[in-house]
Design a protein around this motif. Structure first.
Motif, PDB file in Angstrom:
ATOM      1  N   HIS A  42      30.789   2.170  30.429  1.00 44.78           N
ATOM      2  CA  HIS A  42      31.852   2.875  31.157  1.00 44.78           C
ATOM      3  C   HIS A  42      31.278   4.014  31.998  1.00 44.78           C
ATOM      4  CE1 HIS A  42      35.679   4.778  32.048  1.00 44.78           C
ATOM      5  NE2 HIS A  42      35.215   5.911  31.549  1.00 44.78           N
ATOM      6  N   GLU A  43      30.347   4.748  31.435  1.00 45.25           N
ATOM      7  CA  GLU A  43      29.751   5.860  32.185  1.00 45.25           C
ATOM      8  C   GLU A  43      28.950   5.357  33.377  1.00 45.25           C
ATOM      9  OE1 GLU A  43      27.702   7.938  29.082  1.00 45.25           O
ATOM     10  OE2 GLU A  43      29.528   8.959  28.391  1.00 45.25           O
ATOM     11  N   PHE A 101      29.646   2.631  34.977  1.00 41.76           N
ATOM     12  CA  PHE A 101      30.701   2.196  35.915  1.00 41.76           C
ATOM     13  C   PHE A 101      31.204   3.355  36.773  1.00 41.76           C
ATOM     14  CE2 PHE A 101      35.374   2.686  36.043  1.00 41.76           C
ATOM     15  CZ  PHE A 101      35.647   1.886  37.148  1.00 41.76           C
ATOM     16  N   LEU A 102      31.372   4.534  36.175  1.00 45.55           N
ATOM     17  CA  LEU A 102      31.918   5.679  36.908  1.00 45.55           C
ATOM     18  C   LEU A 102      31.062   6.037  38.121  1.00 45.55           C
ATOM     19  CD1 LEU A 102      33.082   7.967  33.943  1.00 45.55           C
ATOM     20  CD2 LEU A 102      34.506   6.528  35.437  1.00 45.55           C
ATOM     21  N   GLU A 103      29.773   5.742  38.050  1.00 46.76           N
ATOM     22  CA  GLU A 103      28.908   5.957  39.213  1.00 46.76           C
ATOM     23  C   GLU A 103      28.894   4.734  40.127  1.00 46.76           C
ATOM     24  OE1 GLU A 103      25.101   7.659  38.715  1.00 46.76           O
ATOM     25  OE2 GLU A 103      25.718   8.975  37.080  1.00 46.76           O
ATOM     26  N   TRP A 104      28.818   3.561  39.536  1.00 41.41           N
ATOM     27  CA  TRP A 104      28.715   2.302  40.299  1.00 41.41           C
ATOM     28  C   TRP A 104      29.937   2.084  41.190  1.00 41.41           C
ATOM     29  CZ3 TRP A 104      25.204  -1.075  41.724  1.00 41.41           C
ATOM     30  CH2 TRP A 104      25.544  -2.401  42.023  1.00 41.41           C
ATOM     31  N   LYS A 105      31.114   2.462  40.714  1.00 40.63           N
ATOM     32  CA  LYS A 105      32.347   2.207  41.467  1.00 40.63           C
ATOM     33  C   LYS A 105      32.359   2.958  42.799  1.00 40.63           C
ATOM     34  CE  LYS A 105      35.378   5.874  39.773  1.00 40.63           C
ATOM     35  NZ  LYS A 105      36.750   6.201  39.378  1.00 40.63           N
ATOM     36  N   ASN A 106      31.574   4.039  42.903  1.00 40.58           N
ATOM     37  CA  ASN A 106      31.542   4.825  44.131  1.00 40.58           C
ATOM     38  C   ASN A 106      30.536   4.301  45.155  1.00 40.58           C
ATOM     39  OD1 ASN A 106      33.517   6.695  43.266  1.00 40.58           O
ATOM     40  ND2 ASN A 106      31.983   7.737  41.997  1.00 40.58           N
ATOM     41  N   PRO A 112      37.941  -1.159  41.921  1.00 41.98           N
ATOM     42  CA  PRO A 112      37.444  -1.553  40.593  1.00 41.98           C
ATOM     43  C   PRO A 112      38.240  -0.866  39.492  1.00 41.98           C
ATOM     44  CG  PRO A 112      35.887  -0.086  41.711  1.00 41.98           C
ATOM     45  CD  PRO A 112      36.937  -0.446  42.715  1.00 41.98           C
ATOM     46  N   ILE A 113      38.340  -1.522  38.340  1.00 40.27           N
ATOM     47  CA  ILE A 113      39.183  -0.970  37.268  1.00 40.27           C
ATOM     48  C   ILE A 113      38.402  -0.471  36.062  1.00 40.27           C
ATOM     49  CG2 ILE A 113      41.268  -2.243  37.890  1.00 40.27           C
ATOM     50  CD1 ILE A 113      40.600  -4.237  35.637  1.00 40.27           C
ATOM     51  N   GLY A 114      37.155  -0.923  35.896  1.00 40.17           N
ATOM     52  CA  GLY A 114      36.421  -0.432  34.735  1.00 40.17           C
ATOM     53  C   GLY A 114      35.554  -1.484  34.090  1.00 40.17           C
ATOM     54  N   GLY A 169      17.362  -3.975  39.898  1.00 43.86           N
ATOM     55  CA  GLY A 169      17.851  -2.693  40.403  1.00 43.86           C
ATOM     56  C   GLY A 169      19.251  -2.333  39.958  1.00 43.86           C
ATOM     57  N   LEU A 170      19.844  -3.148  39.078  1.00 49.05           N
ATOM     58  CA  LEU A 170      21.165  -2.789  38.558  1.00 49.05           C
ATOM     59  C   LEU A 170      21.009  -1.579  37.638  1.00 49.05           C
ATOM     60  CD1 LEU A 170      24.077  -4.102  38.754  1.00 49.05           C
ATOM     61  CD2 LEU A 170      23.677  -4.890  36.415  1.00 49.05           C
ATOM     62  N   PRO A 171      21.879  -0.579  37.751  1.00 51.49           N
ATOM     63  CA  PRO A 171      21.750   0.601  36.886  1.00 51.49           C
ATOM     64  C   PRO A 171      21.788   0.235  35.406  1.00 51.49           C
ATOM     65  CG  PRO A 171      23.290   1.029  38.676  1.00 51.49           C
ATOM     66  CD  PRO A 171      22.951  -0.427  38.749  1.00 51.49           C
ATOM     67  N   GLU A 172      21.009   0.964  34.627  1.00 51.44           N
ATOM     68  CA  GLU A 172      20.982   0.769  33.163  1.00 51.44           C
ATOM     69  C   GLU A 172      22.400   0.853  32.595  1.00 51.44           C
ATOM     70  OE1 GLU A 172      18.453   0.611  30.761  1.00 51.44           O
ATOM     71  OE2 GLU A 172      16.651   0.829  31.987  1.00 51.44           O
ATOM     72  N   ASN A 173      22.683  -0.023  31.632  1.00 52.10           N
ATOM     73  CA  ASN A 173      23.945  -0.033  30.866  1.00 52.10           C
ATOM     74  C   ASN A 173      25.144  -0.598  31.626  1.00 52.10           C
ATOM     75  OD1 ASN A 173      22.758   1.209  28.545  1.00 52.10           O
ATOM     76  ND2 ASN A 173      22.858   3.173  29.631  1.00 52.10           N
TER      77      ASN A 173
END
Length: 460
Positions: free
Chosen positions: A37-38, A40-45, A125-127, A179-183
Motif C-alpha cells: 500500500h505504501e 502504491f501511494l507513490e506509484w499512483k502519482n 487507481p484505487i489501491g 525497475g518496479l519499486p520494491e513491495n
C-alpha cells in the motif's frame, strides 16, 4: 515455540520434492500488505507514460530470464519446454501491448455537459489488488492481472498455487530487476485461512481469482461481504462444434491440439467435441487415430507430446471422472488407463456415447481427456454446447465463415469463440467468460478498467 509451517514444490515427472518454502507469519503477511500500500501511494502519482516504461522493461526482463523461467515452470508443473517458451513470449507480448496502449486507454475523457460546462472522466487507481492464481500457467496467470493493474497505477499482491511457488518468487525478482519499486508487486506465501484475512484487510481494494467455480463462490462471497469488487475467471467445459461443411482434417488436427495443449490443463481448452451426425464417424475415426499416437513422457524431451499432470491428486480425480462416466455407460475409444511408474502421467483419452449425468458430459475434465458427443444437426449441436453451466470459450468448424461468425455472435453463450482454430489469450482481445465461468474481463484494454475509480469531474 510454534513449529514453522512449510510449503513445498514437487516435480510431477518424478514425484520428488524440489524445494520447501517457509510460510509467512500473520505479522509478515500484514507487513507485506502495508508495504504494498505504501509503495502504491507513490506509484499512483507516476504518469501512465512513466509506468509504461517500467512495464515495457518487465517484458524485456522476462525475455532475458526466459530459459530460467521455462525450466522452473516445467520442473514445478510439468508443461513441455516449448509450451513454456510460448507462455513467456505471450507474457512479454502482454507487457509490450500494455505499455504501448495503456496510456491511451487510461487518459482522461472530455464530455460536454447538457447544461453547459465541461465534464472529465478520469480512470484513477484505487489501491492494492489481491490476486489468487492457479498453477497451470505459472507466469501467464500472474502477468495477466498484475501488468494491467500496475499499468493502471495499483499495487499488486499475489497468492500463487503452492506447487509453483518458485515461479512466483522468480517473477517477483524479475519485476524488481526491471525497475518496479520494491513491495509494489509482492508474493504472499500464505495459507487459505490467512488469505481470507488479506481479503478483509482494509488496505486491499479489489480481489481477482482464477480457479474453480466453487473457489469463485467462496472468494466472491468473502469479497462481497467486505464490499470489494472481484474479477473471477473460473472453470469451463468448452465445446468445439464440427458442422457438416467443416474441413475435417483441419478440425481433427485442431481439436487434438486444443484438447492436449498444456497437458490438457487449460481453462480455455477444447473439452467437448460436438460433431453433427453426417460427419461424426469420419471425424471420430481420424480423431481416435491421432489421439492414440500421442506420447506422454518427460516434458524436457523433444519426443514427448504431453508431459505429466501437475499433481497426483489431480490425476486421481481425473481418472475417477473417467471411471464414473464409464460406469454410467460411456465408452473408452483410446487411453483411459492410469499408468504405473514414477510421475503423474495420464494418457490421451477419448470418451464416446456420453449422456447428461456423466462427469465427462457435465463437468470440467482438467487433463488430456476428450468428450465426444454426437449431434443431429447444427441447431442441436449449439443447444448441446449451450446446455453447459459453463461459458468461457468454444469453437466452430465450418467452411462458411460468415455463417460461423453469425452462430458465434448470436447463439454461442460464451465469452470467446474460435472459428476454424484453437487459441488461448491474445493481448489485444478480451479474455473472460459468463455463467459459472465467472465475470469480468482481462486483456484488450478491458483489464485496465476493472480495478480503477471511474471518476466524474464536472466544471460549470
Amino acid at each position: 515455540m510454534s513449529e514453522e509451517k512449510m510449503m513445498k514444490t514437487i516435480d510431477p515427472t518424478t514425484g520428488k520434492t524440489l524445494k520447501e518454502y517457509k510460510t509467512m507469519t500473520n505479522d509478515e503477511m500484514n507487513s507485506a500488505v502495508k508495504a504494498c500500500h505504501e509503495a502504491f501511494l507513490e506509484w499512483k502519482n507516476k504518469s501512465a507514460e512513466e509506468r509504461g516504461k517500467v512495464i515495457a522493461n518487465i517484458g524485456k526482463k522476462l525475455d532475458e530470464h526466459k530459459d530460467e523461467l521455462v525450466k522452473l515452470m516445467t520442473s514445478e508443473m510439468g508443461k513441455l519446454l516449448k509450451q513454456g517458451e510460448q507462455e513467456v513470449e505471450l507474457c512479454s507480448g502482454i507487457c509490450d501491448y500494455t505499455a504501448k496502449n495503456g496510456p491511451e486507454s487510461l487518459k482522461d475523457e472530455e464530455r460536454e455537459l447538457p447544461e453547459g460546462g465541461k465534464g472529465y472522466i478520469s480512470y484513477s487507481p484505487i489501491g492494492v489488488i489481491y490476486g489468487i492464481q492457479p498453477w497451470n500457467f505459472p507466469a501467464y496467470q500472474v502477468v495477466r492481472y498484475s501488468i494491467a493493474n500496475l499499468m493502471a497505477g495499483n499495487g499488486v499482491l499475489l497468492k500463487h498455487a503452492e506447487n509453483v511457488t518458485g515461479s512466483a518468487l522468480l517473477l517477483e525478482k524479475i519485476y524488481i530487476e526491471a525497475g518496479l519499486p520494491e513491495n509494489l508487486f509482492k508474493v504472499l506465501l500464505i495459507s487459505h485461512d490467512q488469505s481470507d484475512s488479506v481479503i478483509e484487510n482494509k488496505l486491499v481494494r479489489g480481489v481477482t481469482l482464477t480457479g474453480s467455480p466453487d473457489a469463485g463462490k467462496i472468494i466472491g462471497k468473502k469479497a462481497g461481504e467486505n464490499l470489494k469488487k472481484t474479477v473471477l475467471e473460473l472453470g469451463s467445459n468448452d465445446a468445439y462444434i464440427v458442422l457438416e461443411d467443416a474441413d475435417i482434417d483441419l478440425a481433427v488436427k485442431t481439436c487434438v491440439e486444443g484438447r492436449l495443449y498444456n497437458n490438457g490443463e487449460t481453462c480455455v481448452a477444447a473439452k467437448r467435441f460436438i460433431v453433427v451426425d453426417k460427419v461424426y464417424d469420419k471425424f471420430k475415426e481420424a480423431f481416435v487415430e491421432q489421439m492414440s499416437q500421442i506420447k506422454a513422457g518427460d516434458p524436457t524431451k523433444e519426443d514427448s507430446d504431453i508431459g505429466p499432470m501437475a499433481r497426483k491428486d489431480l490425476r486421481d480425480e481425473l481418472h475417477e471422472q473417467v471411471e464414473e462416466s464409464v460406469k454410467k455407460g460411456a465408452k473408452i475409444l483410446c487411453g483411459g488407463k492410469k499408468p504405473d511408474g514414477d510421475g503423474f502421467f495420464y494418457p490421451a483419452t477419448i470418451l464416446d456415447e456420453l449422456k447428461p449425468g456423466m462427469p465427462a458430459y457435465d463437468d470440467e475434465l482438467f487433463g488430456p481427456v476428450a468428450s465426444l458427443i454426437k449431434a443431429k444437426d447444427a441447431k442441436d449441436a449449439m443447444d448441446i454446447a449451450n446446455s453447459s453451466r459453463f461459458g468461457l470459450g468454444g469453437g466452430i468448424f465450418s467452411k462458411d465463415e460468415e455463417k460461423a461468425r453469425e452462430l458465434a455472435k448470436y447463439h454461442f453463450d460464451t465469452g470467446m469463440v474460435f472459428i476454424n482454430s484453437f487459441g488461448l489469450a491474445k493481448p489485444n482481445m478480451p479474455f473472460g467468460g459468463v455463467k459459472d465461468s465467472g465475470y469480468g474481463r482481462e486483456h484488450g484494454g478491458f483489464g485496465l478498467h476493472e480495478f480503477v475509480n471511474v471518476k466524474a469531474i464536472m466544471l460549470a
